[in-house]
Design a protein around this motif. Structure first.
Motif, PDB file in Angstrom:
ATOM      1  N   MET A 169     -13.959   1.546  -1.669  1.00 30.44           N
ATOM      2  CA  MET A 169     -12.540   1.757  -2.764  1.00 30.44           C
ATOM      3  C   MET A 169     -11.624   2.081  -1.415  1.00 30.44           C
ATOM      4  O   MET A 169     -11.638   2.547  -0.514  1.00 30.44           O
ATOM      5  N   PRO A 170     -10.422   1.277  -1.953  1.00 28.43           N
ATOM      6  CA  PRO A 170      -9.530   1.256  -0.853  1.00 28.43           C
ATOM      7  C   PRO A 170      -8.506   2.731  -0.907  1.00 28.43           C
ATOM      8  O   PRO A 170      -8.985   3.769  -1.814  1.00 28.43           O
ATOM      9  N   THR A 171      -7.991   3.089   0.321  1.00 29.18           N
ATOM     10  CA  THR A 171      -7.187   4.508   0.198  1.00 29.18           C
ATOM     11  C   THR A 171      -5.654   4.002   0.243  1.00 29.18           C
ATOM     12  O   THR A 171      -5.268   2.962   1.011  1.00 29.18           O
ATOM     13  N   GLU A 172      -4.965   4.661  -0.236  1.00 29.00           N
ATOM     14  CA  GLU A 172      -3.514   4.648  -0.157  1.00 29.00           C
ATOM     15  C   GLU A 172      -2.911   5.806   0.572  1.00 29.00           C
ATOM     16  O   GLU A 172      -3.110   6.892   0.478  1.00 29.00           O
ATOM     17  N   TRP A 173      -2.096   5.138   1.576  1.00 29.76           N
ATOM     18  CA  TRP A 173      -1.010   6.064   2.079  1.00 29.76           C
ATOM     19  C   TRP A 173       0.249   6.039   1.421  1.00 29.76           C
ATOM     20  O   TRP A 173       0.706   5.054   1.004  1.00 29.76           O
ATOM     21  N   ASN A 174       0.699   7.260   1.529  1.00 29.61           N
ATOM     22  CA  ASN A 174       1.938   7.598   1.206  1.00 29.61           C
ATOM     23  C   ASN A 174       2.698   7.928   2.377  1.00 29.61           C
ATOM     24  O   ASN A 174       2.668   8.756   3.142  1.00 29.61           O
ATOM     25  N   LEU A 175       4.108   7.029   2.316  1.00 27.25           N
ATOM     26  CA  LEU A 175       4.895   7.207   3.474  1.00 27.25           C
ATOM     27  C   LEU A 175       6.445   7.667   3.211  1.00 27.25           C
ATOM     28  O   LEU A 175       6.892   7.627   2.119  1.00 27.25           O
ATOM     29  N   PHE A 176       6.934   8.509   3.949  1.00 23.84           N
ATOM     30  CA  PHE A 176       8.127   9.338   3.817  1.00 23.84           C
ATOM     31  C   PHE A 176       8.991   9.049   4.690  1.00 23.84           C
ATOM     32  O   PHE A 176       8.922   8.773   5.955  1.00 23.84           O
ATOM     33  N   ALA A 177      10.448   9.286   4.345  1.00 20.66           N
ATOM     34  CA  ALA A 177      11.658   9.054   5.193  1.00 20.66           C
ATOM     35  C   ALA A 177      11.775   7.653   5.946  1.00 20.66           C
ATOM     36  O   ALA A 177      11.258   6.726   5.399  1.00 20.66           O
ATOM     37  N   ASP A 178      11.846   7.793   7.219  1.00 20.54           N
ATOM     38  CA  ASP A 178      12.079   6.549   7.948  1.00 20.54           C
ATOM     39  C   ASP A 178      10.751   5.760   8.086  1.00 20.54           C
ATOM     40  O   ASP A 178      10.646   4.560   8.212  1.00 20.54           O
ATOM     41  N   LEU A 179       9.738   6.354   7.954  1.00 24.80           N
ATOM     42  CA  LEU A 179       8.250   5.921   7.866  1.00 24.80           C
ATOM     43  C   LEU A 179       8.407   4.706   6.825  1.00 24.80           C
ATOM     44  O   LEU A 179       7.780   3.636   7.080  1.00 24.80           O
ATOM     45  N   ALA A 180       8.769   5.088   5.555  1.00 25.19           N
ATOM     46  CA  ALA A 180       8.673   4.162   4.415  1.00 25.19           C
ATOM     47  C   ALA A 180       9.540   3.048   4.685  1.00 25.19           C
ATOM     48  O   ALA A 180       9.282   1.902   4.376  1.00 25.19           O
ATOM     49  N   GLU A 181      10.714   3.374   5.167  1.00 25.26           N
ATOM     50  CA  GLU A 181      11.766   2.277   5.692  1.00 25.26           C
ATOM     51  C   GLU A 181      11.174   1.164   6.658  1.00 25.26           C
ATOM     52  O   GLU A 181      11.194   0.201   6.435  1.00 25.26           O
ATOM     53  N   ARG A 182      10.589   1.996   7.417  1.00 26.93           N
ATOM     54  CA  ARG A 182      10.042   1.151   8.641  1.00 26.93           C
ATOM     55  C   ARG A 182       8.971   0.038   8.264  1.00 26.93           C
ATOM     56  O   ARG A 182       8.803  -1.096   8.550  1.00 26.93           O
ATOM     57  N   ALA A 183       8.169   0.581   7.129  1.00 26.33           N
ATOM     58  CA  ALA A 183       7.010   0.181   6.760  1.00 26.33           C
ATOM     59  C   ALA A 183       7.483  -1.168   5.510  1.00 26.33           C
ATOM     60  O   ALA A 183       6.694  -1.988   5.256  1.00 26.33           O
ATOM     61  N   GLY A 184       8.694  -0.616   5.127  1.00 25.22           N
ATOM     62  CA  GLY A 184       8.951  -1.727   3.998  1.00 25.22           C
ATOM     63  C   GLY A 184       8.660  -1.164   2.684  1.00 25.22           C
ATOM     64  O   GLY A 184       8.886  -1.789   1.477  1.00 25.22           O
ATOM     65  N   ASP A 185       7.836  -0.069   2.445  1.00 22.66           N
ATOM     66  CA  ASP A 185       7.249   0.474   1.177  1.00 22.66           C
ATOM     67  C   ASP A 185       6.861   1.980   1.395  1.00 22.66           C
ATOM     68  O   ASP A 185       6.544   2.375   2.658  1.00 22.66           O
ATOM     69  N   LYS A 186       6.947   2.614   0.343  1.00 22.71           N
ATOM     70  CA  LYS A 186       6.488   3.943   0.344  1.00 22.71           C
ATOM     71  C   LYS A 186       4.951   3.828   0.092  1.00 22.71           C
ATOM     72  O   LYS A 186       4.607   5.213   0.356  1.00 22.71           O
ATOM     73  N   HIS A 187       4.241   2.949  -0.277  1.00 27.75           N
ATOM     74  CA  HIS A 187       2.959   3.337  -0.635  1.00 27.75           C
ATOM     75  C   HIS A 187       2.263   2.078   0.341  1.00 27.75           C
ATOM     76  O   HIS A 187       2.577   0.886   0.096  1.00 27.75           O
ATOM     77  N   VAL A 188       1.255   2.055   1.153  1.00 28.25           N
ATOM     78  CA  VAL A 188       0.449   1.045   1.695  1.00 28.25           C
ATOM     79  C   VAL A 188      -0.964   1.435   1.387  1.00 28.25           C
ATOM     80  O   VAL A 188      -1.398   2.340   1.854  1.00 28.25           O
ATOM     81  N   THR A 189      -1.639   0.522   1.116  1.00 25.47           N
ATOM     82  CA  THR A 189      -3.015   0.445   0.693  1.00 25.47           C
ATOM     83  C   THR A 189      -3.867   0.041   1.927  1.00 25.47           C
ATOM     84  O   THR A 189      -3.512  -1.286   2.396  1.00 25.47           O
ATOM     85  N   VAL A 190      -4.897   0.803   2.392  1.00 24.02           N
ATOM     86  CA  VAL A 190      -5.644   0.249   3.240  1.00 24.02           C
ATOM     87  C   VAL A 190      -7.266   0.245   2.940  1.00 24.02           C
ATOM     88  O   VAL A 190      -7.635   0.695   1.878  1.00 24.02           O
TER      89      VAL A 190
END
Length: 94
Positions: free
Chosen positions: A1-22
């Motif tokens: 089952m995939p796991t979701e990362w929640n990213l905040f502040a400039d980390l979300a900006e750098r990744a281009g999304d607030k949520h990244v599934t791995v």
């Protein structure tokens, strides 16, 4: 089952999304999930890791709201199904 990362502040900006599934699953570690995150969003690496490839001291890693670096086994903390992971940059007061 995939796991979701929640990213905040400039980390979300750098990744281009607030949520990244791995693809990390139960039994994998938070470190495995972090490696997957950095593979999916390599622009985060310089912000999250230092020159030696270690997690920067001011980055906070949470599993289900608990800081794994303080209250659990750090990046060796094992994932369980349904865990929510979050990555916070340094927080400055004001």
């Amino acid at each position: 089952m995939p796991t979701e990362w929640n990213l905040f502040a400039d980390l979300a900006e750098r990744a281009g999304d607030k949520h990244v599934t791995v693809d990390a699953d139960a039994g994998d570690t938070v470190g495995d999930a972090l490696d997957d995150l950095l593979a999916a969003a390599p622009e985060l690496e310089g912000r999250v890791l230092d020159g030696d490839g270690d997690l920067r001291s001011q980055i906070n890693v949470l599993r289900n709201g608990t800081n794994v670096l303080v209250e659990e086994e750090g990046l060796e903390t094992e994932l369980e199904e349904g865990d929510e992971l979050a990555l916070f940059p340094p927080v400055s007061g004001g």
